[in-house]
Enzyme design. Structure first.
Site, mmCIF file in Angstrom:
data_model
loop_
_atom_site.group_PDB
_atom_site.id
_atom_site.type_symbol
_atom_site.label_atom_id
_atom_site.label_comp_id
_atom_site.label_asym_id
_atom_site.label_seq_id
_atom_site.Cartn_x
_atom_site.Cartn_y
_atom_site.Cartn_z
ATOM 1 N N CYS A 34 -4.532 -37.234 -1.796
ATOM 2 C CA CYS A 34 -4.014 -37.864 -0.783
ATOM 3 C C CYS A 34 -5.202 -39.050 -0.078
ATOM 4 O O CYS A 34 -4.762 -40.020 0.476
ATOM 5 C CB CYS A 34 -3.420 -37.435 0.265
ATOM 6 S SG CYS A 34 -2.205 -36.379 -0.272
ATOM 7 N N HIS A 44 -3.096 -41.770 6.315
ATOM 8 C CA HIS A 44 -2.274 -41.029 5.339
ATOM 9 C C HIS A 44 -1.155 -40.695 5.904
ATOM 10 O O HIS A 44 -1.148 -39.721 6.804
ATOM 11 C CB HIS A 44 -3.039 -40.097 4.568
ATOM 12 C CG HIS A 44 -2.235 -39.247 3.685
ATOM 13 N ND1 HIS A 44 -1.475 -39.539 2.813
ATOM 14 C CD2 HIS A 44 -2.208 -37.580 3.828
ATOM 15 C CE1 HIS A 44 -0.654 -38.498 2.284
ATOM 16 N NE2 HIS A 44 -1.183 -37.352 2.594
ATOM 17 N N ASN A 53 5.554 -37.733 2.751
ATOM 18 C CA ASN A 53 4.164 -37.601 2.315
ATOM 19 C C ASN A 53 4.371 -38.047 0.937
ATOM 20 O O ASN A 53 4.790 -37.311 -0.091
ATOM 21 C CB ASN A 53 3.535 -36.428 2.281
ATOM 22 C CG ASN A 53 2.241 -36.345 1.847
ATOM 23 O OD1 ASN A 53 1.813 -37.147 1.365
ATOM 24 N ND2 ASN A 53 1.647 -35.138 2.326
#
Length: 406
Positions: free
Chosen positions: A183, A332, A362
């Protein structure tokens, strides 16, 4: 912490002294047509295909002259693009397969929907669409791209997707490689791109963040299947004068001790042991595969709310800026609680937060460029705006950058 400022120069090449007394390199007998032809043939001897489209691998049809490389240049963001799969899974859809509800998921994560690959969709296809969008916004044609950095942990091909994107975009003058930093991948790729411009004299670099974590989700695990989606986002970085530099400061970290809290490790697809019943090694080795994503949510949350604000502070300090200088906070998109907690610690008001987590979940390395592209195209982010960006995730890795758009 890893930072880099100032001029970066490539190391001087090592030159080995060779004795040439045994033959005259410049004699007419050495440079015969036969030797010239053989030298050309050896340049590339692999071919692809079996029909009219056969071509020599590595050969280039471009006659574009090499622009002299100028080191010490700044980098500015001049284009963005994004793409998501067609198939949407809502919280209510998930409630049909695991014990959960729309309220339970949205209160704990802020997520309401996510997109996943289906049918003939591929991650490379999403990445290609996002990259095209960035090129179009920037007004840059494919053959002017010098480098493509594909940031992904879930490529369609085990060996990476950057080369395929280069081929499909028609960037015949570019080279390409993949970065795997989960990520944090897009932030790592973005900073890496600026180093190629500053130290290598590159002019136009595509940075793509793309992931399809739905491939590695246990859809019976309520703790993880509610979180992840698939997407791609891209930006085009372009060389500029130092006073126009769009990367004002950055900060990068990793700590492998935290790997146990978030991982998807390889495993033997048939058995957990590599030994046969008599204790001898199994040959040939059995096919391996990756496990589903394993995550300790509480520990990841603690890590993020502790480390991300500190990383952003370090990046701001390097940039010589204060929090009041920041127009937008773009983290993020992992969990709305994390985003809100970081903003609170940094005393950044909610009106300055960029978030599209509710719509996509996500999306790993794609989350930051996806949200940025939507904010730019929606008129929220404008030329000259200062953006504090931070990625964090498996590894554990985390990093921040202070960017100026346009």
């Amino acid at each position: 912490m890893a930072t880099a400022t100032g001029l970066v120069f490539p190391p001087a090449p090592f030159i080995r002294r060779v004795r040439m007394a045994h033959f005259n390199l410049f004699s007419s007998s050495f440079w015969t047509k036969r030797n010239v032809r053989r030298r050309a043939d050896l340049r590339c001897c692999a071919s692809v295909g079996g029909g009219v489209d056969d071509h020599i691998v590595g050969a280039t049809s471009s006659s574009k002259p090499r622009i002299p490389r100028i080191v010490g240049m700044g980098s500015k963001l001049v284009g963005s693009g994004s793409a998501v799969p067609k198939y949407m899974i809502s919280n209510d859809d998930l409630a049909q397969i695991v014990e959960t509800s729309d309220e339970w998921i949205s209160v704990r994560t802020g997520i309401r929907n996510r997109r996943v690959l289906s049918g003939d969709e591929t991650l490379n296809g999403l990445a290609l669409e996002a990259a095209n969008g960035a090129l179009q916004m920037a007004g840059v044609v494919a053959h002017d791209v010098d480098l493509i950095i594909m940031c992904t942990s879930t490529p369609d091909d085990l060996f990476g997707g950057g080369g395929q994107i280069q081929r499909d975009l028609g960037c015949r003058n570019a080279w390409a490689f993949d970065i795997t930093a989960a990520c944090s991948g897009f932030v790592v790729g973005l900073i890496t791109a600026t180093r190629f411009i500053k130290g290598g004299g590159y002019q136009n670099i595509l940075v793509i963040g793309a992931d399809a974590l739905s491939r590695y989700v246990d859809w019976k695990d309520r703790g993880t299947c509610i979180l992840f989606g698939d997407a791609a986002g891209a930006v085009l970085l372009q060389a500029c004068s130092a006073d126009e530099d769009g990367l004002l400061g950055f900060d990068l970290h990793s700590d492998g001790r935290g790997q146990r809290h978030l991982n998807a490790t390889t495993k033997d697809s048939e058995t957990d042991t590599i030994l046969s019943t008599n204790g001898a090694a199994v040959f040939p080795p059995r096919k391996a595969t990756y496990s589903c994503i394993q995550m300790n949510g509480k520990e990841v949350f603690r890590f993020a709310v502790r480390c991300v604000p500190q990383s952003i502070e370090f990046a701001l300090e390097e940039a010589g800026l204060t929090f009041s200088s920041i127009d937008w906070l773009l983290l993020h998109q992992a969990n709305q609680r994390i985003i809100d907690a970081v903003a609170t610690r940094l005393q950044i008001p909610s009106k300055k937060i960029i978030s599209n987590l509710a719509n996509y979940g996500n999306t790993s390395a794609a989350s930051i460029p996806l949200a940025l592209d939507e904010a730019v195209r929606g008129g929220k982010v404008k030329a000259g705006d200062m953006i504090a960006v931070s990625g964090f995730g498996a590894g554990l890795t985390w990093g921040s950058a202070i960017l100026r758009w346009g």
